[in-house]
Design an enzyme around this catalytic site. Sequence first.
Site, PDB file in Angstrom:
ATOM      1  CB  CYS A  38       6.904  28.540  41.366  1.00 56.49           C
ATOM      2  SG  CYS A  38       6.816  27.903  39.694  1.00 56.49           S
ATOM      3  CB  SER A  40       3.077  27.139  38.665  1.00 56.56           C
ATOM      4  OG  SER A  40       3.804  26.745  37.524  1.00 56.56           O
ATOM      5  CG  HIS A  43       0.722  30.343  35.497  1.00 55.61           C
ATOM      6  ND1 HIS A  43       0.779  31.525  34.812  1.00 55.61           N
ATOM      7  CD2 HIS A  43       1.715  29.582  34.978  1.00 55.61           C
ATOM      8  CE1 HIS A  43       1.764  31.487  33.934  1.00 55.61           C
ATOM      9  NE2 HIS A  43       2.356  30.317  34.017  1.00 55.61           N
ATOM     10  CG  HIS A  59       3.928  24.404  43.103  1.00 55.86           C
ATOM     11  ND1 HIS A  59       3.610  25.741  43.035  1.00 55.86           N
ATOM     12  CD2 HIS A  59       4.821  24.175  42.123  1.00 55.86           C
ATOM     13  CE1 HIS A  59       4.280  26.295  42.048  1.00 55.86           C
ATOM     14  NE2 HIS A  59       5.042  25.379  41.485  1.00 55.86           N
ATOM     15  CB  CYS A 160       8.483  23.608  41.438  1.00 53.44           C
ATOM     16  SG  CYS A 160       7.849  24.090  39.802  1.00 53.44           S
TER      17      CYS A 160
HETATM   18  N1  APR Z   1      10.925  36.997  26.060  1.00 50.81           N
HETATM   19  C1  APR Z   1      11.833  36.501  26.939  1.00 50.81           C
HETATM   20  N2  APR Z   1      11.625  36.446  28.277  1.00 50.81           N
HETATM   21  C2  APR Z   1      10.462  36.938  28.755  1.00 50.81           C
HETATM   22  C3  APR Z   1       9.463  37.483  27.906  1.00 50.81           C
HETATM   23  C4  APR Z   1       9.741  37.496  26.499  1.00 50.81           C
HETATM   24  N3  APR Z   1       8.852  37.964  25.617  1.00 50.81           N
HETATM   25  N4  APR Z   1       8.409  37.869  28.685  1.00 50.81           N
HETATM   26  C5  APR Z   1       8.745  37.580  29.971  1.00 50.81           C
HETATM   27  N5  APR Z   1       9.976  37.022  30.015  1.00 50.81           N
HETATM   28  C6  APR Z   1      10.733  36.567  31.175  1.00 50.81           C
HETATM   29  C7  APR Z   1      10.554  37.404  32.437  1.00 50.81           C
HETATM   30  O1  APR Z   1      11.351  38.591  32.406  1.00 50.81           O
HETATM   31  C8  APR Z   1      11.008  36.427  33.514  1.00 50.81           C
HETATM   32  O2  APR Z   1      12.398  36.524  33.771  1.00 50.81           O
HETATM   33  O3  APR Z   1      10.265  35.287  31.560  1.00 50.81           O
HETATM   34  C9  APR Z   1      10.706  35.033  32.901  1.00 50.81           C
HETATM   35  C10 APR Z   1       9.625  34.274  33.661  1.00 50.81           C
HETATM   36  O4  APR Z   1      10.155  34.002  34.932  1.00 50.81           O
HETATM   37  P1  APR Z   1       9.263  33.853  36.259  1.00 50.81           P
HETATM   38  O5  APR Z   1       8.141  34.826  36.242  1.00 50.81           O
HETATM   39  O6  APR Z   1      10.219  33.876  37.405  1.00 50.81           O
HETATM   40  O7  APR Z   1       8.628  32.396  36.080  1.00 50.81           O
HETATM   41  P2  APR Z   1       9.162  30.946  36.513  1.00 50.81           P
HETATM   42  O8  APR Z   1       8.786  30.687  37.933  1.00 50.81           O
HETATM   43  O9  APR Z   1      10.576  30.787  36.085  1.00 50.81           O
HETATM   44  O10 APR Z   1       8.201  30.030  35.620  1.00 50.81           O
HETATM   45  C11 APR Z   1       8.260  30.067  34.208  1.00 50.81           C
HETATM   46  O11 APR Z   1       7.544  27.810  33.914  1.00 50.81           O
HETATM   47  O12 APR Z   1       6.780  26.228  35.416  1.00 50.81           O
HETATM   48  C12 APR Z   1       6.422  27.196  34.488  1.00 50.81           C
HETATM   49  O13 APR Z   1       4.296  27.984  35.314  1.00 50.81           O
HETATM   50  C13 APR Z   1       5.644  28.320  35.133  1.00 50.81           C
HETATM   51  O14 APR Z   1       4.905  29.157  33.061  1.00 50.81           O
HETATM   52  C14 APR Z   1       5.804  29.392  34.120  1.00 50.81           C
HETATM   53  C15 APR Z   1       7.234  29.161  33.604  1.00 50.81           C
HETATM   54 ZN    ZN Z   2       6.392  25.719  40.056  1.00 46.39          ZN
END
Ligand code: APR
Ligand code: ZN
Length: 358
Positions: A38, A40, A43, A59, A160
């Site tokens: 994930c 996070s 992060h 997690h 999660c």
């Molecule tokens: N506009 C739209 N989408 C975007 C942009 C933007 N400006 N910048 C990045 N993205 C997209 C990425 O292309 C990606 O598909 O945001 C998505 C983020 O997905 P992941 O990296 O897979 O993250 P994910 O595990 O889904 O978590 C997202 O939720 O729980 C929280 O900590 C976690 O902050 C994180 C968020």
């Molecule tokens: Zn998570």
Amino acid sequence: MRAAIFVEPNGPMSVEDVTPTDPGPRDVVVRITASGVCHSDLHVISGALPMPPPAILGHEGAGIVEAVGAEVKGLAVGDRVIGSFIPACGVCWHCLRDESHLCDNTYTVMGSPRAVRADGTPLMTMTGLGTFAEYMTCDEMSLVKIETDVPDAQLALVGCGVTTGVGAALNTAKVQPGDTVAVIGCGGVGQSVIQGARIAGASVIIAVDPVALKREAALGLGATHAVDPGEGDPVEQVKALTGGRGVDYAFEVIGLPATVAQAFDMARSGGAAVAVGVSHFTESITVPSFPLVLSEKRLLGCVYGSAQVRRDFPRLVGFVENGRLDLANMITRTLPLDDINEAFRAMTAGEVVRSVIV
Ligand code: APR
Ligand code: ZN
Ligand code: ZN
């Protein structure tokens, strides 16, 4: 046992042999069968979520109970379990109000080292779990028993991303049949918001993501429209798809103040922006005051999909069993623990919806 250790900020994780600490009377030892990767976790590595190294991350996991302490009441050897990244006591003020995501006792069970490195250094675990390992030792509060035939890799995601995303739609926003929804950021969590909105009966579900693979996955999982923010202001694109009015609910699922502001602008008068993504812990989010007051727009925070995990994990697994929640198509690839750094590279490169360590 083998475990992936976060050893330095922004550096690769180190897969090592470590020695688990002895379990206490309330502890449960779980053999991890699958663990989702994930954002996070990333992060923590990047410092957006403060946690000092060295630590075992992970997690979002599922497994089988291997051993239970003498005071453990609700679990037995052989039970199938999903880890709750917010340990929930079940008896505090919040837990009794179906708000186990705000449990008063969460942090009482997160502070113990759960393994030791070869050089004797103690290892903390992410959110009291630490699923990037062959085994984890955690408090009973961190586990929910599940009876199902859903495959391990899919079950892990419930720990999660799926609970956070589907819960954001069903619990936090309470999307109603016919509502209009936009989702900014379509990773594992955002795709789950899209599926939650579909389950709720939303009439319009707009997926916003710059990566074509994510937009295509979103259209397969329930989005009715996909918007590329690289092709023009995403706020204007979303408004154009909703008669100029904006959506009932705009979910931010990345964790950037700028896209939270976009979500607020995409919401209709009287609608809501829902902040799901976790921003860097030092960031603040600014929204314009007139729309907040005079257009009655709302900005909602959302942690863990406002889930009551002992109610919602079985409910979500039920959705998977009856075909309403598609987790198979959210898993782009499965990898062994040794390839954990490859999973983070693929996430950063936008190549996967979810990777799962098996
Ligand atoms: N506009 C739209 N989408 C975007 C942009 C933007 N400006 N910048 C990045 N993205 C997209 C990425 O292309 C990606 O598909 O945001 C998505 C983020 O997905 P992941 O990296 O897979 O993250 P994910 O595990 O889904 O978590 C997202 O939720 O729980 C929280 O900590 C976690 O902050 C994180 C968020
Ligand atoms: Zn998570
Ligand atoms: Zn509680």
